[in-house]
Design a protein around this motif. Structure first.
Motif, PDB file in Angstrom:
ATOM      1  N   GLU A 196     -79.963 -31.379 -40.065  1.00 27.37           N
ATOM      2  CA  GLU A 196     -80.016 -32.838 -39.957  1.00 27.37           C
ATOM      3  C   GLU A 196     -78.631 -33.443 -39.812  1.00 27.37           C
ATOM      4  OE1 GLU A 196     -82.597 -34.475 -43.147  1.00 27.37           O
ATOM      5  OE2 GLU A 196     -83.558 -32.540 -42.857  1.00 27.37           O
ATOM      6  N   ILE A 254     -82.332 -36.691 -64.271  1.00 34.31           N
ATOM      7  CA  ILE A 254     -83.072 -35.578 -64.878  1.00 34.31           C
ATOM      8  C   ILE A 254     -83.050 -35.743 -66.389  1.00 34.31           C
ATOM      9  CG2 ILE A 254     -83.444 -33.124 -64.814  1.00 34.31           C
ATOM     10  CD1 ILE A 254     -81.310 -33.003 -62.632  1.00 34.31           C
ATOM     11  N   SER A 269     -78.325 -36.101 -46.050  1.00 36.82           N
ATOM     12  CA  SER A 269     -78.686 -34.737 -45.642  1.00 36.82           C
ATOM     13  C   SER A 269     -77.757 -33.706 -46.282  1.00 36.82           C
ATOM     14  CB  SER A 269     -78.694 -34.597 -44.126  1.00 36.82           C
ATOM     15  OG  SER A 269     -77.446 -34.927 -43.597  1.00 36.82           O
ATOM     16  N   ILE A 270     -76.552 -34.127 -46.637  1.00 32.74           N
ATOM     17  CA  ILE A 270     -75.666 -33.184 -47.343  1.00 32.74           C
ATOM     18  C   ILE A 270     -76.190 -32.946 -48.759  1.00 32.74           C
ATOM     19  CG2 ILE A 270     -73.365 -32.921 -48.365  1.00 32.74           C
ATOM     20  CD1 ILE A 270     -72.264 -34.289 -45.848  1.00 32.74           C
ATOM     21  N   VAL A 271     -76.625 -34.009 -49.390  1.00 32.89           N
ATOM     22  CA  VAL A 271     -77.101 -33.872 -50.769  1.00 32.89           C
ATOM     23  C   VAL A 271     -78.442 -33.135 -50.825  1.00 32.89           C
ATOM     24  CG1 VAL A 271     -77.894 -35.164 -52.776  1.00 32.89           C
ATOM     25  CG2 VAL A 271     -75.857 -35.885 -51.570  1.00 32.89           C
ATOM     26  N   ASP A 272     -79.282 -33.418 -49.866  1.00 34.92           N
ATOM     27  CA  ASP A 272     -80.616 -32.835 -49.900  1.00 34.92           C
ATOM     28  C   ASP A 272     -81.199 -32.948 -48.503  1.00 34.92           C
ATOM     29  OD1 ASP A 272     -82.901 -31.743 -50.793  1.00 34.92           O
ATOM     30  OD2 ASP A 272     -83.707 -33.566 -51.668  1.00 34.92           O
ATOM     31  N   ASP A 273     -81.461 -31.840 -47.863  1.00 33.50           N
ATOM     32  CA  ASP A 273     -81.996 -31.941 -46.511  1.00 33.50           C
ATOM     33  C   ASP A 273     -83.395 -31.339 -46.437  1.00 33.50           C
ATOM     34  OD1 ASP A 273     -80.870 -29.272 -46.652  1.00 33.50           O
ATOM     35  OD2 ASP A 273     -81.452 -29.152 -44.561  1.00 33.50           O
ATOM     36  N   GLN A 274     -84.048 -31.667 -45.341  1.00 31.18           N
ATOM     37  CA  GLN A 274     -85.455 -31.279 -45.177  1.00 31.18           C
ATOM     38  C   GLN A 274     -85.600 -29.823 -44.770  1.00 31.18           C
ATOM     39  OE1 GLN A 274     -88.641 -32.893 -45.105  1.00 31.18           O
ATOM     40  NE2 GLN A 274     -87.568 -34.221 -46.513  1.00 31.18           N
ATOM     41  N   LYS A 300     -88.178 -33.601 -66.609  1.00 33.67           N
ATOM     42  CA  LYS A 300     -87.995 -32.804 -65.389  1.00 33.67           C
ATOM     43  C   LYS A 300     -88.491 -33.612 -64.201  1.00 33.67           C
ATOM     44  CE  LYS A 300     -86.395 -28.776 -66.595  1.00 33.67           C
ATOM     45  NZ  LYS A 300     -85.312 -28.102 -65.922  1.00 33.67           N
ATOM     46  N   PRO A 301     -87.795 -33.547 -63.108  1.00 31.21           N
ATOM     47  CA  PRO A 301     -88.297 -34.245 -61.928  1.00 31.21           C
ATOM     48  C   PRO A 301     -89.453 -33.460 -61.327  1.00 31.21           C
ATOM     49  CG  PRO A 301     -86.360 -32.985 -61.380  1.00 31.21           C
ATOM     50  CD  PRO A 301     -86.598 -32.779 -62.839  1.00 31.21           C
ATOM     51  N   ILE A 315     -74.852 -38.380 -45.377  1.00 26.26           N
ATOM     52  CA  ILE A 315     -74.606 -38.021 -46.777  1.00 26.26           C
ATOM     53  C   ILE A 315     -75.906 -37.571 -47.435  1.00 26.26           C
ATOM     54  CG2 ILE A 315     -73.866 -38.905 -49.019  1.00 26.26           C
ATOM     55  CD1 ILE A 315     -71.544 -38.543 -47.173  1.00 26.26           C
ATOM     56  N   ARG A 344     -77.005 -30.513 -60.860  1.00 23.09           N
ATOM     57  CA  ARG A 344     -77.907 -30.436 -59.703  1.00 23.09           C
ATOM     58  C   ARG A 344     -77.125 -30.338 -58.411  1.00 23.09           C
ATOM     59  NH1 ARG A 344     -83.788 -31.559 -59.861  1.00 23.09           N
ATOM     60  NH2 ARG A 344     -83.912 -31.369 -57.629  1.00 23.09           N
ATOM     61  N   ILE A 384     -76.346 -27.456 -41.848  1.00 19.67           N
ATOM     62  CA  ILE A 384     -77.432 -28.379 -42.212  1.00 19.67           C
ATOM     63  C   ILE A 384     -77.915 -29.026 -40.918  1.00 19.67           C
ATOM     64  CG2 ILE A 384     -78.071 -30.388 -43.567  1.00 19.67           C
ATOM     65  CD1 ILE A 384     -75.564 -29.853 -45.266  1.00 19.67           C
ATOM     66  N   ASN A 412     -90.002 -34.617 -55.415  1.00 14.45           N
ATOM     67  CA  ASN A 412     -89.032 -35.697 -55.307  1.00 14.45           C
ATOM     68  C   ASN A 412     -87.733 -35.284 -54.648  1.00 14.45           C
ATOM     69  OD1 ASN A 412     -90.299 -37.865 -56.176  1.00 14.45           O
ATOM     70  ND2 ASN A 412     -89.481 -37.880 -58.258  1.00 14.45           N
ATOM     71  N   GLY A 413     -87.307 -34.075 -54.910  1.00  9.03           N
ATOM     72  CA  GLY A 413     -86.034 -33.638 -54.365  1.00  9.03           C
ATOM     73  C   GLY A 413     -84.900 -34.295 -55.103  1.00  9.03           C
ATOM     74  N   LEU A 414     -83.751 -34.290 -54.481  1.00  7.77           N
ATOM     75  CA  LEU A 414     -82.547 -34.747 -55.158  1.00  7.77           C
ATOM     76  C   LEU A 414     -82.360 -36.246 -55.090  1.00  7.77           C
ATOM     77  CD1 LEU A 414     -79.899 -32.088 -54.234  1.00  7.77           C
ATOM     78  CD2 LEU A 414     -80.396 -32.896 -56.505  1.00  7.77           C
ATOM     79  N   ILE A 415     -82.836 -36.831 -54.043  1.00  7.17           N
ATOM     80  CA  ILE A 415     -82.555 -38.255 -53.867  1.00  7.17           C
ATOM     81  C   ILE A 415     -83.820 -39.028 -53.567  1.00  7.17           C
ATOM     82  CG2 ILE A 415     -80.158 -38.321 -53.160  1.00  7.17           C
ATOM     83  CD1 ILE A 415     -81.067 -37.839 -50.332  1.00  7.17           C
ATOM     84  N   GLN A 416     -83.703 -40.297 -53.809  1.00  7.71           N
ATOM     85  CA  GLN A 416     -84.797 -41.185 -53.468  1.00  7.71           C
ATOM     86  C   GLN A 416     -84.456 -41.803 -52.124  1.00  7.71           C
ATOM     87  OE1 GLN A 416     -85.342 -44.238 -56.398  1.00  7.71           O
ATOM     88  NE2 GLN A 416     -86.591 -42.824 -57.581  1.00  7.71           N
ATOM     89  N   VAL A 475     -79.654 -42.657 -54.610  1.00 14.12           N
ATOM     90  CA  VAL A 475     -80.142 -42.683 -55.980  1.00 14.12           C
ATOM     91  C   VAL A 475     -80.512 -41.282 -56.389  1.00 14.12           C
ATOM     92  CG1 VAL A 475     -81.781 -43.696 -57.561  1.00 14.12           C
ATOM     93  CG2 VAL A 475     -81.058 -44.957 -55.541  1.00 14.12           C
ATOM     94  N   LEU A 476     -79.700 -40.698 -57.219  1.00 19.07           N
ATOM     95  CA  LEU A 476     -80.050 -39.376 -57.714  1.00 19.07           C
ATOM     96  C   LEU A 476     -81.088 -39.535 -58.792  1.00 19.07           C
ATOM     97  CD1 LEU A 476     -76.515 -38.048 -57.689  1.00 19.07           C
ATOM     98  CD2 LEU A 476     -78.403 -36.743 -56.823  1.00 19.07           C
ATOM     99  N   VAL A 477     -82.070 -38.707 -58.710  1.00 23.46           N
ATOM    100  CA  VAL A 477     -83.113 -38.741 -59.728  1.00 23.46           C
ATOM    101  C   VAL A 477     -82.493 -38.369 -61.064  1.00 23.46           C
ATOM    102  CG1 VAL A 477     -85.275 -37.760 -60.441  1.00 23.46           C
ATOM    103  CG2 VAL A 477     -84.801 -38.056 -58.022  1.00 23.46           C
ATOM    104  N   ARG A 536     -76.743 -27.383 -55.425  1.00 27.19           N
ATOM    105  CA  ARG A 536     -76.791 -27.672 -53.992  1.00 27.19           C
ATOM    106  C   ARG A 536     -75.528 -27.130 -53.309  1.00 27.19           C
ATOM    107  NH1 ARG A 536     -79.535 -28.369 -49.323  1.00 27.19           N
ATOM    108  NH2 ARG A 536     -78.520 -29.828 -47.944  1.00 27.19           N
ATOM    109  N   GLU A 589     -88.944 -24.890 -55.518  1.00 29.63           N
ATOM    110  CA  GLU A 589     -88.573 -25.284 -56.880  1.00 29.63           C
ATOM    111  C   GLU A 589     -89.823 -25.492 -57.710  1.00 29.63           C
ATOM    112  OE1 GLU A 589     -86.022 -28.600 -57.298  1.00 29.63           O
ATOM    113  OE2 GLU A 589     -84.461 -27.702 -56.056  1.00 29.63           O
TER     114      GLU A 589
END
Lengths: 197, 447
Positions: free
Chosen positions: A56, A197, B115-120, B65-66, B113, A30, A54, B70-74, A193-195, A34, B129
């Motif tokens: 943000e 999969i 936002s690097i992993v998953d941003d809006q 499957k997510p 971090i 995943r 990015i 949810n995206g990548l992170i909580q 916390v990575l979801v 990204r 997705e």
């Protein structure tokens, strides 16, 4: 997700990254997709520009410092391995990892390594000490223009005074650890916390 | 050889007659023979069956499957701020120097971090997705071997989509567009009587209906009583140029835009002959006053059609609504918000203009399963007293986002191409924790 991405990532490579960083197989694939979506140059590495795209992150007061942390000294590209190594600092510390054999090398996501990451963010010249100047720079980034130099100076002085135990008017890493001993690392470092999969 | 050509010509003729008889005529007058409904029912059944099969295969492997939201992170919303606050309170207040601690930077590190992993923002400019594979090979869920049955259905799908649907749809679109050009040009020759407006509307709607068939569009309109009326501005969220076809199938709008060259230019010139649209030269677009004035003039003429504007200014992948440019909200007229939500199961309607050209995008659309979308007409909105254009724009945006089930974002869609402006950093300073940190530092110093 990322079946296209995982095809390009070799299985051995995933195994190696897994061992080094502790991320799970699915988390790695995943994050790889990204990584490739951030990689606008499509050359398998990320540049500072790629990170700054990015939004943000670009508005994050410490954004530039965080981006810097991904790049080894003197380099301006980071590959997927390096990217994952830096991200691994922010993996939550799992219970079974705590009681591991202490003689083994410390995992990247240990409390000490998390604090070291924050310490390096302050320590711009990488002399393993946070000087008053370096502290002032970070403070200025965090507060914008809302506080006068004078006020900021007194905040910096107070902070160093509190943390400095050997009287060199700087904060060493050891002093940094002591100063942040109250910090619950689970909350104050990135709980990423990575979801699963 | 002659026999072959005669045969081919004959086949082509039959093909055209069939199209005209079975699709064109019904669509021109807005009724349906039920063929597309049957197709949709079969499609929905097939996809449901495929989803079930995929789920079964996945549960055998023990993976889940997510969900796409949810995206990548909580993100643990807010808890971090609370913890930090408590931390601050529990510590004795120092005499000077406010309330800064070295670990305060953790807040920003974590945000960075994350936002690097998953941003809006950046994810809104790529295809949405999907939770489950829809037997197409263009989204996050690429072709995957799950079972022989599914692969066979997938192969059959390719044949149906490329060999039957695509030629049919292309023919329809060509007919539709040429009908628009010829029809509007002809209507344009008429004197300015009432019948001209009526005919012009008829020609427009017919053309769009044919084009909509060309995309196998199944559109559900909700709350039709709120349809935009003359002398107003209709604003909608923007996913692709097809939005125009979707909205115009149900009524006519005046378009606003830049004058193009080539095929687009021909269509534009033909359209403006039959009814007033607002086209600008490239040089005129930069002159904000002129743009506003021409829009105002148009709106004040109650005989003219409502203007259709996409205030986001760029295509977003239909998961969110981004910042509305304030221009159309400064005119001070009635705003008719419209929310458009496509169903990604049947094909990705998002036009990723940096990746695909217009033609290749249209070809992708025509080789997708279908275009299923919901259109909600929202009640008319007016600028309230004491509300500036930006606030009004945000209010309308929230209403659209809420109705369409889209994420309401403050970010500018222009970030697709441009970098963040320095002024955006100020937005970050409005962040509650950031503010509180600064205030506390201030008060600490003052003490």
């Amino acid at each position: 997700m990322g079946s296209r991405a995982s095809r390009l990532l070799r299985e051995e490579e995933i195994e190696e990254i897994k061992k080094e960083t502790g991320f799970s197989h699915s988390q790695i694939t995943r994050l790889y997709s990204r990584f490739t979506s951030l990689d606008k140059g499509e050359n398998g590495t990320l540049s500072r520009e790629d990170f700054q795209r990015i939004p943000e992150l670009a508005i994050n007061p410490l954004g530039d410092r965080i981006i810097n942390a991904f790049f080894p000294e003197g380099e301006d590209q980071v590959n997927f391995r390096g990217f994952m190594r830096t991200l691994a600092h922010f993996r939550p510390i799992e219970d079974n990892e705590k009681n591991k054999n202490p003689s083994a090398t410390e995992p990247l996501n240990s409390r000490t390594n998390k604090l070291l990451f924050a310490f390096r963010l302050y320590d711009l010249d990488r002399d393993d000490k946070i000087s008053r100047d370096e502290l002032l720079q970070v403070l200025r980034m965090m507060v914008g223009v809302n506080i006068s130099d004078e006020q900021l100076g007194s905040i910096a002085d107070r902070t160093i005074q509190e943390a400095d135990t050997n009287g060199d008017s700087c904060i060493s890493f050891n002093e940094f650890i002591k100063a942040s001993f109250v910090v619950n690392i689970h909350i104050c470092t990135v709980v990423l916390v990575l979801v699963n999969i | 050889m002659d026999v072959f050509w005669a045969g081919a010509l004959w086949a082509l003729k039959i093909w055209l007659y069939l199209i005209i008889l079975l699709i064109m005529i019904p669509s021109m007058f807005g009724f349906s023979l039920g063929i597309s409904e049957i197709y949709m029912t079969i499609l929905v059944k097939t996809l449901e069956w495929a989803t079930l099969n995929i789920q079964k295969a996945n549960s055998d492997e023990g993976t889940l499957k997510p969900s796409s939201s949810n995206g990548l992170i909580q993100r643990e919303n807010g808890s971090m701020e609370k913890e930090l606050e408590e931390l601050r309170r529990s510590r004795p207040k120092p005499p000077v120097g406010g309330d800064f601690t070295l670990s305060d930077c953790f807040y920003f590190i974590r945000q960075g971090i994350e936002s690097i992993v998953d941003d809006q923002v950046t994810q809104r400019f790529t295809s949405e997705e999907l939770v489950s594979w829809n037997l197409l090979t263009r989204t996050n869920n690429d072709f995957q071997y799950i079972s022989l049955k599914l692969t066979l259905v997938y192969g059959l799908g390719i044949i149906v989509r490329y060999c039957i649907l695509a030629p049919l749809r292309i023919t329809l679109t060509v007919i539709g567009v040429s009908w628009l050009v010829i029809g509007t040009s002809a209507v344009g020759l008429l004197p300015n009587w009432r019948i001209k407006f009526w005919l012009s509307e008829l020609v427009h709607v017919m053309c769009y209906r044919i084009c909509a068939r060309g995309l196998s569009a199944t559109i559900r309109y909700h709350n039709r009583e709120n349809k935009p009326k003359k002398g107003g501005i209709c604003v909608a969220n923007h996913t692709s140029p097809i939005d125009i076809v979707i909205l115009c199938t149900d009524g006519c709008y005046a378009m606003v835009g830049q004058v193009h060259g080539g095929l687009m230019g021909i269509i534009q010139r033909a359209m403006v002959r039959s009814c007033p649209h607002v086209w600008f030269e490239r040089s005129e677009m930069k002159d904000r006053h002129l743009v506003t004035k021409r829009l105002k003039d148009h709106v004040n003429d109650k005989k003219k059609l409502p203007i259709l504007i996409f205030p986001e200014g760029t295509c977003i992948n239909n998961t969110s609504v981004m910042m509305f440019k304030k221009g159309s909200f400064e005119i001070g007229t009635t705003i008719y918000p419209v929310a458009i939500k496509y169903d990604p199961k049947f094909g990705d309607a998002f036009w990723n203009s940096s990746k695909h050209s217009m033609v290749s995008y249209l070809l992708r659309m025509m080789t997708s399963w279908a275009l299923v979308c919901n259109v909600w007409y929202l009640p008319a909105m007016h600028q309230q007293e004491g509300e500036d254009a930006v606030q009004f724009a945000n209010r309308v945006k929230s209403a659209i986002a809420h109705q369409g089930g889209l994420v309401d974002l403050q970010w500018d869609g222009g970030l697709k191409r441009a970098k963040v402006k320095e002024t955006f950093k100020e937005q970050q300073q409005k962040n509650p924790w950031y503010k509180c940190c600064t205030v506390q530092m201030n008060s600490g110093v003052a003490r």
